[in-house]
Scaffold this motif. Sequence first.
Motif, PDB file in Angstrom:
ATOM      1  N   ARG A  58      53.364  83.265   9.746  1.00 35.73           N
ATOM      2  CA  ARG A  58      52.972  83.632  11.111  1.00 35.73           C
ATOM      3  C   ARG A  58      51.498  83.984  11.141  1.00 35.73           C
ATOM      4  N   PRO A  59      50.658  83.168  11.735  1.00 40.69           N
ATOM      5  CA  PRO A  59      49.231  83.426  11.718  1.00 40.69           C
ATOM      6  C   PRO A  59      48.858  84.680  12.488  1.00 40.69           C
ATOM      7  N   GLY A  60      47.811  85.348  11.992  1.00 36.50           N
ATOM      8  CA  GLY A  60      47.337  86.538  12.657  1.00 36.50           C
ATOM      9  C   GLY A  60      46.569  86.185  13.909  1.00 36.50           C
ATOM     10  N   PRO A  61      46.273  87.171  14.741  1.00 37.75           N
ATOM     11  CA  PRO A  61      45.529  86.905  15.970  1.00 37.75           C
ATOM     12  C   PRO A  61      44.108  86.489  15.657  1.00 37.75           C
ATOM     13  N   GLY A  62      43.638  85.461  16.301  1.00 35.82           N
ATOM     14  CA  GLY A  62      42.283  84.984  16.077  1.00 35.82           C
ATOM     15  C   GLY A  62      41.356  85.515  17.146  1.00 35.82           C
ATOM     16  N   PRO A  63      40.085  85.756  16.796  1.00 40.17           N
ATOM     17  CA  PRO A  63      39.144  86.273  17.778  1.00 40.17           C
ATOM     18  C   PRO A  63      38.736  85.200  18.785  1.00 40.17           C
ATOM     19  N   ARG A  64      38.571  85.588  20.025  1.00 41.41           N
ATOM     20  CA  ARG A  64      38.081  84.646  21.026  1.00 41.41           C
ATOM     21  C   ARG A  64      36.586  84.441  20.822  1.00 41.41           C
ATOM     22  N   PRO A  65      36.119  83.190  20.815  1.00 43.01           N
ATOM     23  CA  PRO A  65      34.703  82.931  20.560  1.00 43.01           C
ATOM     24  C   PRO A  65      33.763  83.697  21.476  1.00 43.01           C
ATOM     25  N   ARG A  66      34.160  83.909  22.733  1.00 41.69           N
ATOM     26  CA  ARG A  66      33.275  84.590  23.679  1.00 41.69           C
ATOM     27  C   ARG A  66      32.995  86.021  23.243  1.00 41.69           C
ATOM     28  N   ARG A  67      33.950  86.646  22.553  1.00 45.72           N
ATOM     29  CA  ARG A  67      33.774  88.030  22.142  1.00 45.72           C
ATOM     30  C   ARG A  67      32.791  88.175  20.986  1.00 45.72           C
ATOM     31  N   ILE A  68      32.573  87.108  20.240  1.00 43.18           N
ATOM     32  CA  ILE A  68      31.652  87.181  19.115  1.00 43.18           C
ATOM     33  C   ILE A  68      30.524  86.157  19.248  1.00 43.18           C
ATOM     34  N   LEU A  69      30.254  85.734  20.488  1.00 41.80           N
ATOM     35  CA  LEU A  69      29.203  84.734  20.696  1.00 41.80           C
ATOM     36  C   LEU A  69      27.844  85.268  20.262  1.00 41.80           C
ATOM     37  N   ARG A  70      27.537  86.513  20.593  1.00 47.59           N
ATOM     38  CA  ARG A  70      26.244  87.082  20.228  1.00 47.59           C
ATOM     39  C   ARG A  70      26.071  87.188  18.712  1.00 47.59           C
ATOM     40  N   PRO A  71      27.026  87.765  17.980  1.00 50.41           N
ATOM     41  CA  PRO A  71      26.867  87.793  16.519  1.00 50.41           C
ATOM     42  C   PRO A  71      26.895  86.409  15.880  1.00 50.41           C
ATOM     43  N   LEU A  72      27.622  85.456  16.466  1.00 49.57           N
ATOM     44  CA  LEU A  72      27.601  84.095  15.935  1.00 49.57           C
ATOM     45  C   LEU A  72      26.195  83.502  16.048  1.00 49.57           C
ATOM     46  N   THR A  73      25.562  83.707  17.197  1.00 47.77           N
ATOM     47  CA  THR A  73      24.198  83.207  17.385  1.00 47.77           C
ATOM     48  C   THR A  73      23.236  83.862  16.405  1.00 47.77           C
ATOM     49  N   ALA A  74      23.359  85.174  16.257  1.00 47.84           N
ATOM     50  CA  ALA A  74      22.488  85.892  15.327  1.00 47.84           C
ATOM     51  C   ALA A  74      22.710  85.427  13.892  1.00 47.84           C
ATOM     52  N   SER A  75      23.965  85.148  13.545  1.00 48.06           N
ATOM     53  CA  SER A  75      24.276  84.699  12.182  1.00 48.06           C
ATOM     54  C   SER A  75      23.622  83.356  11.877  1.00 48.06           C
ATOM     55  N   VAL A  76      23.717  82.420  12.821  1.00 48.99           N
ATOM     56  CA  VAL A  76      23.132  81.088  12.601  1.00 48.99           C
ATOM     57  C   VAL A  76      21.622  81.190  12.423  1.00 48.99           C
ATOM     58  N   LEU A  77      20.960  81.969  13.278  1.00 47.51           N
ATOM     59  CA  LEU A  77      19.506  82.100  13.189  1.00 47.51           C
ATOM     60  C   LEU A  77      19.083  82.808  11.896  1.00 47.51           C
ATOM     61  N   ALA A  78      19.798  83.863  11.526  1.00 46.90           N
ATOM     62  CA  ALA A  78      19.468  84.578  10.292  1.00 46.90           C
ATOM     63  C   ALA A  78      19.664  83.684   9.072  1.00 46.90           C
ATOM     64  N   GLY A  79      20.741  82.910   9.071  1.00 50.28           N
ATOM     65  CA  GLY A  79      20.971  82.010   7.951  1.00 50.28           C
ATOM     66  C   GLY A  79      19.910  80.934   7.850  1.00 50.28           C
ATOM     67  N   ALA A  80      19.538  80.351   8.989  1.00 48.92           N
ATOM     68  CA  ALA A  80      18.517  79.296   8.988  1.00 48.92           C
ATOM     69  C   ALA A  80      17.190  79.829   8.477  1.00 48.92           C
ATOM     70  N   GLY A  81      16.807  81.033   8.902  1.00 49.88           N
ATOM     71  CA  GLY A  81      15.555  81.607   8.432  1.00 49.88           C
ATOM     72  C   GLY A  81      15.606  82.036   6.984  1.00 49.88           C
ATOM     73  N   GLY A  82      16.732  82.605   6.557  1.00 42.41           N
ATOM     74  CA  GLY A  82      16.854  83.046   5.172  1.00 42.41           C
ATOM     75  C   GLY A  82      16.797  81.904   4.173  1.00 42.41           C
ATOM     76  N   ALA A  83      17.171  80.708   4.611  1.00 45.83           N
ATOM     77  CA  ALA A  83      17.147  79.550   3.715  1.00 45.83           C
ATOM     78  C   ALA A  83      15.743  79.250   3.216  1.00 45.83           C
ATOM     79  N   GLY A  84      14.721  79.691   3.944  1.00 44.61           N
ATOM     80  CA  GLY A  84      13.353  79.424   3.528  1.00 44.61           C
ATOM     81  C   GLY A  84      13.045  80.017   2.164  1.00 44.61           C
ATOM     82  N   VAL A  85      13.285  81.306   1.997  1.00 44.96           N
ATOM     83  CA  VAL A  85      12.983  81.956   0.719  1.00 44.96           C
ATOM     84  C   VAL A  85      13.994  81.573  -0.353  1.00 44.96           C
ATOM     85  N   TRP A  86      15.286  81.532   0.004  1.00 41.28           N
ATOM     86  CA  TRP A  86      16.298  81.200  -0.996  1.00 41.28           C
ATOM     87  C   TRP A  86      16.066  79.821  -1.607  1.00 41.28           C
ATOM     88  N   THR A  87      15.607  78.872  -0.807  1.00 42.99           N
ATOM     89  CA  THR A  87      15.438  77.506  -1.307  1.00 42.99           C
ATOM     90  C   THR A  87      14.033  77.252  -1.848  1.00 42.99           C
TER      91      THR A  87
END
Length: 390
Positions: free
Chosen positions: A184-213
């Motif tokens: 029985r799968p657990g409840p999944g989060p609605r994308p709208r509720r985490i849209l802001r952190p999702l956007t921040a995550s993508v931007l932070a990851g894209a920028g962090g790739a500069g130094v890591w790579t």
Amino acid sequence: MVSGLLVIAVTYGLTRYGFGLYLPQFRADLRLTSGVAGGIAAGSYLAYCLAAVLGLRLVDGGRARRALWWAGVSAAAGSLVVAAAESVLVLAVGALVAGSGAGAASPALVSAVAGTVSPPAEPRSQAVVNSGTGAGVGAGGLVVLVWPGEWRWAWLGFAASALLVTWWADRSACWRRPAAEPGRPGPGPRPRRILRPLTASVLAGAGGAGVWTFGPDATTASGLSTQVTGMLWCLLGAAALLGGLSGSVVRVAGLSTAWLVAAGLTVVGTVLLAWRPGSVGVAAGALALFGCGFVALSGVLIAWASRRVPEAAAQATALLFIALTAGQAAGAALLGVLAEAAGTPTTLLAAAGLVAGAAVAAPRERRRQPPGRSVRRPSARPSAAGGASG
């Protein structure tokens, strides 16, 4: 949980971020260009995303132990392929397989920590395990410092270490099935509720790739020796361990302030490295700030997911870490093209701009919760750990 920290150290700090650390040697021995290097790094990050999805499904199905071994074996197998690489194609395959191990390790260790430590100690334990990325990065820098030209032997050592720490974590953990009913799968989060952190995550990851790579490539291209670059990478790893304090910063200063501070450290470190990569003092400060800031960002994401979706914290955190890594994949590919066209310093400045964009998307808090008050419901599964570290 020391064994869990070491699994993150190997799968994240060594077999995932080790590609960027050894990029100067790969470039010299295999004639690797910046564009191709960015593409390989991007592929490795995408492989991580696929493994994270698989790992989460295994954990949800009560097979966290299998997810742990999937992580360890893939990290070891990929490292062996990298060690044997005689062409760019073989190197790419090895990097993709090795980089995927971290994706499965994160959800597996969530279950391991939850089943092994007491509930009051769990948040701190998750943060400590998450900071293992810094230990791995520091260890990788130490290997380069001691054996600067022996990258094949180093990756053989990474493979052996992956299997050893996976075995130790397996023996140390108390494995248990999720509280939800089997199948029985657990409840999944609605994308709208985490849209802001999702956007921040993508931007932070894209920028962090500069130094890591491209961070090690920037210092060596500016005249610093491989040994000095290894020493600087050790410093980055040691500073990244401080990212494990992000949970305490969130509790004391609030979620928004913690995110802004972590993003600010990451931006300043990236800009300083772009400014004077050939200066040991400036590069040391830059990498220390970046290491602490970026690992802290991943720690804040854990708290952010729990605040936004407490009833499905594990799924929300997994989505944010996948978004972070997807951003790294896109960032590595695009920044690799930019590095060939405009050079590494310009590329690092562009990367800093992306992290600054993530800072703009900081969480909005209406009110502070009293210190010590838990934000999770008793029935919620634990949030995901593992860095990003990315």
